[in-house]
Design a protein around this motif. Structure first.
Motif, PDB file in Angstrom:
ATOM      1  N   ALA A  48       0.805  -1.219   0.000  1.00 35.00           N
ATOM      2  CA  ALA A  48       0.000   0.000   0.000  1.00 35.00           C
ATOM      3  C   ALA A  48       0.839   1.269   0.000  1.00 35.00           C
ATOM      4  CB  ALA A  48      -0.941   0.000   1.211  1.00 35.00           C
ATOM      5  N   CYS A  49       2.019   1.236   0.609  1.00 35.71           N
ATOM      6  CA  CYS A  49       2.818   2.454   0.780  1.00 35.71           C
ATOM      7  C   CYS A  49       3.877   2.669  -0.296  1.00 35.71           C
ATOM      8  CB  CYS A  49       3.483   2.442   2.153  1.00 35.71           C
ATOM      9  SG  CYS A  49       2.326   2.577   3.520  1.00 35.71           S
ATOM     10  N   GLY A  50       3.990   1.759  -1.249  1.00 34.57           N
ATOM     11  CA  GLY A  50       4.914   1.969  -2.346  1.00 34.57           C
ATOM     12  C   GLY A  50       6.247   1.273  -2.222  1.00 34.57           C
ATOM     13  N   HIS A  53       6.372  -1.262  -4.870  1.00 36.30           N
ATOM     14  CA  HIS A  53       6.471  -0.583  -6.167  1.00 36.30           C
ATOM     15  C   HIS A  53       7.908  -0.166  -6.462  1.00 36.30           C
ATOM     16  CE1 HIS A  53       6.072   2.356  -9.322  1.00 36.30           C
ATOM     17  NE2 HIS A  53       6.340   3.351  -8.506  1.00 36.30           N
ATOM     18  N   GLU A 467      -4.715  -3.630  -1.812  1.00 32.73           N
ATOM     19  CA  GLU A 467      -4.414  -2.537  -2.722  1.00 32.73           C
ATOM     20  C   GLU A 467      -2.910  -2.373  -2.841  1.00 32.73           C
ATOM     21  OE1 GLU A 467      -4.972   1.544  -0.898  1.00 32.73           O
ATOM     22  OE2 GLU A 467      -6.347   0.369   0.320  1.00 32.73           O
ATOM     23  N   CYS A 469       0.192   0.056  -4.424  1.00 34.09           N
ATOM     24  CA  CYS A 469       0.617   1.321  -5.010  1.00 34.09           C
ATOM     25  C   CYS A 469       1.476   1.045  -6.241  1.00 34.09           C
ATOM     26  CB  CYS A 469       1.411   2.135  -3.990  1.00 34.09           C
ATOM     27  SG  CYS A 469       2.317   3.527  -4.702  1.00 34.09           S
ATOM     28  N   THR A 470       1.137   1.677  -7.349  1.00 33.09           N
ATOM     29  CA  THR A 470       1.956   1.586  -8.557  1.00 33.09           C
ATOM     30  C   THR A 470       2.392   2.958  -9.046  1.00 33.09           C
ATOM     31  OG1 THR A 470      -0.040   1.587  -9.944  1.00 33.09           O
ATOM     32  CG2 THR A 470       0.845  -0.562  -9.306  1.00 33.09           C
ATOM     33  N   LEU A 472       3.785   6.647  -7.083  1.00 34.53           N
ATOM     34  CA  LEU A 472       3.984   7.399  -5.845  1.00 34.53           C
ATOM     35  C   LEU A 472       3.303   8.763  -5.881  1.00 34.53           C
ATOM     36  CD1 LEU A 472       7.734   6.636  -5.027  1.00 34.53           C
ATOM     37  CD2 LEU A 472       5.693   5.559  -4.087  1.00 34.53           C
ATOM     38  N   LEU A 475      -0.179   8.068  -4.863  1.00 32.61           N
ATOM     39  CA  LEU A 475      -0.175   7.753  -3.437  1.00 32.61           C
ATOM     40  C   LEU A 475      -0.124   9.020  -2.591  1.00 32.61           C
ATOM     41  CD1 LEU A 475       0.144   5.568  -1.155  1.00 32.61           C
ATOM     42  CD2 LEU A 475       2.610   5.904  -1.397  1.00 32.61           C
ATOM     43  N   ASP A 478      -3.406  10.671  -1.914  1.00 36.73           N
ATOM     44  CA  ASP A 478      -4.435   9.872  -1.230  1.00 36.73           C
ATOM     45  C   ASP A 478      -4.834  10.572   0.065  1.00 36.73           C
ATOM     46  OD1 ASP A 478      -5.892   7.932   0.226  1.00 36.73           O
ATOM     47  OD2 ASP A 478      -4.787   6.306  -0.745  1.00 36.73           O
TER      48      ASP A 478
END
Length: 502
Positions: A48-50, A53, A467, A469-470, A472, A475, A478
């Motif tokens: 969720a937080c990247g 990613h 979910e 993150c793709t 930043l 994100l 959000d």
């Protein structure tokens, strides 16, 4: 994690859902903290937080790290906040609790990537594409290559027969990999390395001024205390008391920072987020990294977004340490400080008059904090991952050891350096004696190697059914992260202080 670090720092801890620290302070480490993300595990936070990613840029899609990076970061931050609050209580502050979250640990670890992703467009694009080091030799040795100058890079690959145009094309993504977590390199480089035995590669590297580090198949040392704290021979004198602690528990503390890259600057940034006044020593004209794109507006001036993420909120003294005048101005600054934080090479420190003994004469009772790589040839992140065995833990199942291009050792190295520094300040208040703190990228890597957890192994690079993150930049917008991020005048995103003190 937080409990172990606090105990090793000489502080009593009673464990439970909330840690009772020193019999007078509560410390809580939660998953989401003030954010509204629906997370309850390391894997969900990474997704969720990247973190997945950024780590996954070398693989072509989000990929969960095989170690508990975000949880370890949160544990170190929890110990740091608790130590800072305990010190402030000794000086009359009314702190009774401190909270931090795994989400905030993850985001702080990604702070330079978040800033770069949300900086205004500057006509510059990050390199894209999968792959990257390590390289393999003809006799089956996997190795990392570190070249800090273009000349050494060119000479090394030219000696191996790679055409100059190919070597030149490979330099920009290789040079920028620390800030982008991407390093797409031409296949000719890997083929050239595979045609040569490791012993000859080492000889060529030495002749060309670059460093090779063999990749360990497994960690040799796990865990351990990531910093060493030693009492000095001098008693503490004056300063550092604070008045009202309006800026945080380190309000009134002055830090002189002489560092570069990520590890040392992040340590200084953490101390500033806790309320310390941090003065950064830079060469005349400023740190060259200030101009690395993409740029953001900070204090009315254009500066590298990545640099701002690590150094925003610090004062600056420009001084040439090679000159007598520059060294004199730095010594004068240290004379009124509480902490000297530096990442200078050990061989250079004494010649600059900044070794612990010389500095103790300038400022009795100073907390002397030194951040290093951890040994010869281990001055940067990826060689440390290779040498420590961390790369082996991060490799996809069935594949060779492979470091992550997310700078986990730089980030955790910075966090443990800051934690050790705060432990030194707390110990100084408790014992009345000067303190010396030593931490390294290698000690941070071993800390991460020594922690199991629910992130699991490499296991094909999958992510959880949650979910993911793709992007930043998306994100950062959000609304569920509104309480943990803040924005510059031009929309560049920065991570707020990760603690809640009460």
């Amino acid at each position: 994690m937080a409990a172990g670090l606090l105990r090793a720092s000489g502080v009593g801890v009673a464990e439970g859902e909330v840690l009772e620290v020193g019999g007078e302070l509560a410390c809580r480490v939660s998953w989401a903290g003030p954010s509204a993300l629906p997370v309850g595990s390391e894997r969900e936070v990474q997704a969720a937080c990247g973190v997945a990613h950024v780590h996954g840029r070398r693989y072509g899609g989000p990929t969960v790290l095989g170690v508990d990076f975000a949880s370890v970061a949160a544990g170190v931050l929890g110990a740091t906040g608790a130590l800072a609050a305990l010190r402030a209580r000794r000086l009359g502050a009314a702190y009774r609790e401190v909270g931090v979250s795994v989400v905030q640990g993850a985001l702080l670890g990604l702070s330079q990537y978040l800033a770069a992703a949300t900086a205004p467009e500057q006509g510059w694009a990050e390199p894209t594409g999968t792959g990257g080091p390590p390289f393999g030799s003809a006799d089956g040795v996997w190795f990392e290559l570190e070249a800090l100058e273009a000349d050494g890079w060119l000479r090394f690959w030219s000696e191996l027969g790679v055409p100059r145009r190919v070597v030149g094309r490979a330099w920009p993504p290789f040079q920028s990999r620390y800030g982008t977590a991407a390093c797409p390199l031409p296949p000719e480089l890997f083929a050239a390395a595979r045609a040569v035995g490791y012993a000859r590669l080492v000889r060529v590297a030495a002749e060309c001024g670059v460093e090779l580090t063999a990749v360990a198949e497994r960690p040799a040392v796990l865990g351990g205390m990531p910093w060493r704290l030693r009492a000095g021979a001098t008693a503490a004198v004056g300063g550092g008391g604070g008045s009202g602690f309006a800026r945080g528990p380190l309000d009134g503390v002055t830090v002189v920072e002489i560092t570069r890259r990520v590890q040392g600057p992040l340590a200084g940034r953490v101390l500033a987020l806790l309320g310390a006044a941090v003065v950064r020593v830079e060469p005349p004209g400023g740190d060259p990294l200030r101009g690395v794109p993409p740029l953001a507006e900070v204090g009315g001036a254009a500066v590298s977004a990545r640099f701002a993420a690590l150094n925003r909120g610090k004062g600056v003294l420009e001084a040439d340490l090679r000159s007598a005048e520059g060294r004199s101005s730095v010594r004068e600054l240290i004379g009124g400080a509480d902490v000297l934080l530096h990442s200078l090479a050990p061989a250079k420190v004494a010649g600059l008059g900044l070794d612990a003994e010389a500095v103790a004469a300038l400022r009795p009772g100073l907390v002397y904090a030194q951040a290093s790589g951890g040994g010869p040839g281990l001055s940067t992140d990826y060689p440390v991952q290779a040498h420590s065995g961390l790369a082996a833990l991060l490799a996809p199942a069935g594949g060779p050891p492979r470091p992550t291009l997310l700078t986990v050792c730089d980030v955790l190295g910075g966090l443990v350096c800051a934690a050790g520094t705060v432990a030194g300040l707390e110990a100084r208040e408790r014992t009345g004696r000067a303190q010396r703190v030593e931490s390294s990228l290698l000690s941070a890597a071993r800390l991460l190697c020594g922690v199991g957890g629910d992130a699991g192994t490499g296991a094909g690079g999958g992510v959880v059914d949650a979910e993911v993150c793709t992007d930043l930049a998306v994100l950062a917008r959000d609304p569920r992260l509104a309480a943990v991020l803040e924005f510059g005048a031009d929309g560049c995103a920065f991570v707020r202080a990760p603690w809640e003190f009460g």
